[in-house]
Scaffold this motif. Structure first.
Motif, PDB file in Angstrom:
ATOM      1  N   ALA A  17       0.828  -1.214   0.000  1.00 15.01           N
ATOM      2  CA  ALA A  17       0.000   0.000   0.000  1.00 15.01           C
ATOM      3  C   ALA A  17       0.858   1.258   0.000  1.00 15.01           C
ATOM      4  O   ALA A  17       0.473   2.279  -0.574  1.00 15.01           O
ATOM      5  CB  ALA A  17      -0.921  -0.010   1.221  1.00 15.01           C
ATOM      6  N   GLN A  18       2.037   1.201   0.621  1.00 12.65           N
ATOM      7  CA  GLN A  18       2.966   2.323   0.594  1.00 12.65           C
ATOM      8  C   GLN A  18       3.828   2.310  -0.664  1.00 12.65           C
ATOM      9  O   GLN A  18       4.082   3.352  -1.264  1.00 12.65           O
ATOM     10  CB  GLN A  18       3.864   2.283   1.831  1.00 12.65           C
ATOM     11  CG  GLN A  18       3.177   2.636   3.139  1.00 12.65           C
ATOM     12  CD  GLN A  18       4.132   2.567   4.321  1.00 12.65           C
ATOM     13  OE1 GLN A  18       5.020   1.721   4.380  1.00 12.65           O
ATOM     14  NE2 GLN A  18       3.934   3.461   5.281  1.00 12.65           N
ATOM     15  N   LEU A  19       4.259   1.123  -1.076  1.00  8.88           N
ATOM     16  CA  LEU A  19       5.190   1.033  -2.202  1.00  8.88           C
ATOM     17  C   LEU A  19       4.552   1.486  -3.512  1.00  8.88           C
ATOM     18  O   LEU A  19       5.223   2.113  -4.343  1.00  8.88           O
ATOM     19  CB  LEU A  19       5.705  -0.402  -2.334  1.00  8.88           C
ATOM     20  CG  LEU A  19       6.521  -0.922  -1.145  1.00  8.88           C
ATOM     21  CD1 LEU A  19       6.938  -2.365  -1.375  1.00  8.88           C
ATOM     22  CD2 LEU A  19       7.750  -0.038  -0.897  1.00  8.88           C
ATOM     23  N   VAL A  20       3.264   1.180  -3.710  1.00  5.78           N
ATOM     24  CA  VAL A  20       2.633   1.577  -4.973  1.00  5.78           C
ATOM     25  C   VAL A  20       2.524   3.094  -5.071  1.00  5.78           C
ATOM     26  O   VAL A  20       2.495   3.654  -6.173  1.00  5.78           O
ATOM     27  CB  VAL A  20       1.240   0.920  -5.107  1.00  5.78           C
ATOM     28  CG1 VAL A  20       1.362  -0.585  -5.219  1.00  5.78           C
ATOM     29  CG2 VAL A  20       0.325   1.311  -3.958  1.00  5.78           C
ATOM     30  N   ASN A  21       2.467   3.779  -3.937  1.00  6.86           N
ATOM     31  CA  ASN A  21       2.430   5.238  -3.951  1.00  6.86           C
ATOM     32  C   ASN A  21       3.823   5.845  -4.084  1.00  6.86           C
ATOM     33  O   ASN A  21       3.995   6.915  -4.686  1.00  6.86           O
ATOM     34  CB  ASN A  21       1.771   5.756  -2.669  1.00  6.86           C
ATOM     35  CG  ASN A  21       0.296   5.397  -2.591  1.00  6.86           C
ATOM     36  OD1 ASN A  21      -0.406   5.428  -3.601  1.00  6.86           O
ATOM     37  ND2 ASN A  21      -0.177   5.071  -1.406  1.00  6.86           N
ATOM     38  N   LEU A  22       4.811   5.158  -3.546  1.00  6.62           N
ATOM     39  CA  LEU A  22       6.179   5.668  -3.644  1.00  6.62           C
ATOM     40  C   LEU A  22       6.724   5.560  -5.061  1.00  6.62           C
ATOM     41  O   LEU A  22       7.437   6.457  -5.542  1.00  6.62           O
ATOM     42  CB  LEU A  22       7.086   4.909  -2.680  1.00  6.62           C
ATOM     43  CG  LEU A  22       6.920   5.199  -1.183  1.00  6.62           C
ATOM     44  CD1 LEU A  22       7.813   4.267  -0.363  1.00  6.62           C
ATOM     45  CD2 LEU A  22       7.255   6.659  -0.880  1.00  6.62           C
ATOM     46  N   PHE A  23       6.392   4.463  -5.755  1.00 12.75           N
ATOM     47  CA  PHE A  23       7.026   4.186  -7.047  1.00 12.75           C
ATOM     48  C   PHE A  23       6.055   4.179  -8.221  1.00 12.75           C
ATOM     49  O   PHE A  23       6.459   3.872  -9.348  1.00 12.75           O
ATOM     50  CB  PHE A  23       7.756   2.836  -6.981  1.00 12.75           C
ATOM     51  CG  PHE A  23       8.727   2.746  -5.840  1.00 12.75           C
ATOM     52  CD1 PHE A  23       9.725   3.694  -5.666  1.00 12.75           C
ATOM     53  CD2 PHE A  23       8.642   1.714  -4.915  1.00 12.75           C
ATOM     54  CE1 PHE A  23      10.620   3.607  -4.618  1.00 12.75           C
ATOM     55  CE2 PHE A  23       9.531   1.625  -3.860  1.00 12.75           C
ATOM     56  CZ  PHE A  23      10.522   2.574  -3.702  1.00 12.75           C
ATOM     57  N   ASP A  24       4.770   4.472  -7.998  1.00 10.33           N
ATOM     58  CA  ASP A  24       3.783   4.550  -9.074  1.00 10.33           C
ATOM     59  C   ASP A  24       3.748   3.264  -9.885  1.00 10.33           C
ATOM     60  O   ASP A  24       3.950   3.262 -11.108  1.00 10.33           O
ATOM     61  CB  ASP A  24       4.078   5.751  -9.973  1.00 10.33           C
ATOM     62  CG  ASP A  24       2.898   6.075 -10.882  1.00 10.33           C
ATOM     63  OD1 ASP A  24       1.755   5.736 -10.516  1.00 10.33           O
ATOM     64  OD2 ASP A  24       3.128   6.658 -11.965  1.00 10.33           O
ATOM     65  N   VAL A  25       3.501   2.159  -9.212  1.00 11.49           N
ATOM     66  CA  VAL A  25       3.405   0.854  -9.856  1.00 11.49           C
ATOM     67  C   VAL A  25       2.155   0.147  -9.336  1.00 11.49           C
ATOM     68  O   VAL A  25       1.572   0.537  -8.326  1.00 11.49           O
ATOM     69  CB  VAL A  25       4.646  -0.009  -9.562  1.00 11.49           C
ATOM     70  CG1 VAL A  25       5.902   0.615 -10.151  1.00 11.49           C
ATOM     71  CG2 VAL A  25       4.809  -0.263  -8.069  1.00 11.49           C
ATOM     72  N   TYR A  26       1.754  -0.900 -10.053  1.00 10.47           N
ATOM     73  CA  TYR A  26       0.804  -1.864  -9.520  1.00 10.47           C
ATOM     74  C   TYR A  26       1.620  -2.961  -8.847  1.00 10.47           C
ATOM     75  O   TYR A  26       2.748  -3.245  -9.247  1.00 10.47           O
ATOM     76  CB  TYR A  26      -0.066  -2.456 -10.624  1.00 10.47           C
ATOM     77  CG  TYR A  26      -0.971  -1.451 -11.298  1.00 10.47           C
ATOM     78  CD1 TYR A  26      -1.715  -0.549 -10.553  1.00 10.47           C
ATOM     79  CD2 TYR A  26      -1.082  -1.420 -12.686  1.00 10.47           C
ATOM     80  CE1 TYR A  26      -2.547   0.370 -11.164  1.00 10.47           C
ATOM     81  CE2 TYR A  26      -1.915  -0.508 -13.313  1.00 10.47           C
ATOM     82  CZ  TYR A  26      -2.645   0.388 -12.543  1.00 10.47           C
ATOM     83  OH  TYR A  26      -3.463   1.300 -13.157  1.00 10.47           O
ATOM     84  N   SER A  27       1.036  -3.603  -7.839  1.00  7.90           N
ATOM     85  CA  SER A  27       1.837  -4.573  -7.117  1.00  7.90           C
ATOM     86  C   SER A  27       0.983  -5.760  -6.666  1.00  7.90           C
ATOM     87  O   SER A  27      -0.205  -5.860  -6.990  1.00  7.90           O
ATOM     88  CB  SER A  27       2.524  -3.929  -5.911  1.00  7.90           C
ATOM     89  OG  SER A  27       3.466  -4.808  -5.337  1.00  7.90           O
ATOM     90  N   TYR A  28       1.611  -6.621  -5.879  1.00  7.61           N
ATOM     91  CA  TYR A  28       1.002  -7.844  -5.380  1.00  7.61           C
ATOM     92  C   TYR A  28       0.828  -7.743  -3.863  1.00  7.61           C
ATOM     93  O   TYR A  28       1.445  -6.900  -3.203  1.00  7.61           O
ATOM     94  CB  TYR A  28       1.869  -9.064  -5.716  1.00  7.61           C
ATOM     95  CG  TYR A  28       1.984  -9.365  -7.190  1.00  7.61           C
ATOM     96  CD1 TYR A  28       1.194 -10.346  -7.783  1.00  7.61           C
ATOM     97  CD2 TYR A  28       2.890  -8.667  -7.991  1.00  7.61           C
ATOM     98  CE1 TYR A  28       1.303 -10.629  -9.145  1.00  7.61           C
ATOM     99  CE2 TYR A  28       2.998  -8.949  -9.347  1.00  7.61           C
ATOM    100  CZ  TYR A  28       2.206  -9.928  -9.916  1.00  7.61           C
ATOM    101  OH  TYR A  28       2.312 -10.205 -11.254  1.00  7.61           O
ATOM    102  N   SER A  29       0.021  -8.628  -3.322  1.00  7.46           N
ATOM    103  CA  SER A  29      -0.134  -8.699  -1.877  1.00  7.46           C
ATOM    104  C   SER A  29       0.790  -9.751  -1.283  1.00  7.46           C
ATOM    105  O   SER A  29       0.478 -10.383  -0.281  1.00  7.46           O
ATOM    106  CB  SER A  29      -1.587  -9.025  -1.513  1.00  7.46           C
ATOM    107  OG  SER A  29      -1.994 -10.240  -2.122  1.00  7.46           O
ATOM    108  N   GLY A  30       1.945  -9.933  -1.910  1.00 11.70           N
ATOM    109  CA  GLY A  30       2.942 -10.887  -1.444  1.00 11.70           C
ATOM    110  C   GLY A  30       4.342 -10.326  -1.583  1.00 11.70           C
ATOM    111  O   GLY A  30       4.593  -9.366  -2.320  1.00 11.70           O
ATOM    112  N   ILE A  31       5.289 -10.928  -0.851  1.00 15.49           N
ATOM    113  CA  ILE A  31       6.701 -10.549  -0.879  1.00 15.49           C
ATOM    114  C   ILE A  31       7.509 -11.775  -1.300  1.00 15.49           C
ATOM    115  O   ILE A  31       7.193 -12.899  -0.903  1.00 15.49           O
ATOM    116  CB  ILE A  31       7.185 -10.083   0.508  1.00 15.49           C
ATOM    117  CG1 ILE A  31       6.213  -9.084   1.113  1.00 15.49           C
ATOM    118  CG2 ILE A  31       8.581  -9.496   0.436  1.00 15.49           C
ATOM    119  CD1 ILE A  31       6.507  -8.787   2.577  1.00 15.49           C
TER     120      ILE A  31
END
Length: 351
Positions: free
Chosen positions: A198-212
């Motif tokens: 939820a923070q990373l998609v705002n920092l880097f303007d990407v779509y992401s996953y709910s996993g690491i």
């Protein structure tokens, strides 16, 4: 009361209550089965067998719990500028940082339930196949990337000596769940407290996953494997599926509802029985009010009718004495004597 319970009306009512109670017990059993479903799925899941990452999890949707610890394989490229340091991470008793870099897998796609805000110049996305993800800085839709924990470093300066490898990379990694977002106001720029997409998609303007992803191969996480300050971070495997507490509580609630339905039937039957007995007894019982004289402490029996008061007895004293002297003749009231007042003090009537 048993005879009343065996009447057709109350037997029909009982049958209806038993049907409801049976349904409630069935719902309780269903919730109990759901509570155990997590354990069953985890036991049946072979998390050690690698699976293609893009076929296992879609972007912008929730990750099922049973996919935690799943080994996955993927091919793609790092976004070198999309990197953060996760503070206060402990490795072998030492406090340091996780180095987390966003990785764009080939064949990444958005989930069917993904709800996305449209970027400038593009339509709202959702349930579409992204195909090959674009390179960093490329025009068009935002890239779909997954956070990769490349390793642990003792201090923030050491991360600069361990850049991500360039070009297409192949890796095998363990899949873990993301963490909750935490405020970063007390940290320097480029550092966070948790791995939260939820923070990373705002920092880097990407779509992401709910996993690491936690890679297993050092060559896939650092440009120069020799003399790198990065130490691998191993995701410990979860050996137990646990219990779905919410479903377990629902199971107990349905059992309570079944018992409560039977209790309501019994209370209604008892009330009907008491009303029936009252009607047979001639109606509602009468209430009496007993009034005492002022100053009386205890109730006393009402005085016998015809008993003379002290004043009346004194007024007729002469006649009484004369009759006694005359040999026991019948007593006659003296002239002017009045009949004795009745003592109705116990009943509360005025004298």
């Amino acid at each position: 009361m048993l005879r009343l319970a065996l009447t057709p009306r109350w037997l029909a009512f009982l049958a209806l209550v038993l049907v409801l109670a049976t349904c409630f017990v069935g719902l309780s059993a269903w919730q109990a089965d759901r509570a155990q479903h997590k354990n069953d799925v985890v036991s049946a899941q072979d998390v050690d067998t690698p699976r293609p990452f893009t076929e296992t999890l879609d972007a912008q949707v929730m990750m099922p719990g049973y996919l935690s610890d799943q080994r996955v394989t993927l091919t793609g490229e790092y976004l070198p500028d999309a990197q953060v340091l996760v503070a206060d991470r402990i490795e072998d008793g030492r406090t340091g940082f996780w180095v987390v870099t966003m990785f764009v897998p080939e064949g990444a796609r958005l989930g069917e339930e993904a709800q996305l805000a449209p970027a400038d110049g593009e339509e709202a996305a959702g349930g579409t196949d992204a195909g090959a993800a674009p390179e960093a800085g490329a025009a068009g839709p935002k890239p779909i990337a997954v956070p990769v924990v490349r390793g642990w470093v003792p201090d923030a300066a050491s991360a600069a000596d361990a850049p991500a490898p360039a070009g297409v990379q192949e890796m095998t990694a363990r899949l873990g769940p993301v963490e909750g977002a935490e405020p970063t106001g007390d940290l320097p720029e480029g550092q966070v407290h948790s791995v939260s997409t939820a923070q990373l998609v705002n920092l880097f303007d990407v779509y992401s996953y709910s996993g690491i992803l936690f890679p297993e191969d050092v060559a896939a996480v650092v440009a120069s494997p020799e003399n790198t300050p990065l130490e691998p971070v191993v995701l410990e495997k979860d050996t137990g599926g646990g219990l779905d507490l919410q479903s377990a509580i629902y199971a107990l609630e349905w059992i309570f509802f079944a018992g409560f339905a039977l209790y309501i039937w019994f209370q209604l039957l008892r009330d009907a029985y008491h009303r029936q007995e009252a009607e047979r007894g001639g109606g509602a019982p009468q209430e009496y009010v007993v009034v005492k004289r002022a100053g009386e402490r205890d109730m006393r029996a009402p005085a016998a009718v015809g008993t003379a008061s002290g004043a009346d007895a004194a007024g007729a004293g002469g006649a009484t004495h004369a009759e006694a002297a005359g040999g026991g003749a019948a007593a006659e009231p003296a002239a002017g004597a009045q009949p004795a007042d009745m003592d109705h003090g116990a009943q509360g009537a005025p004298r």
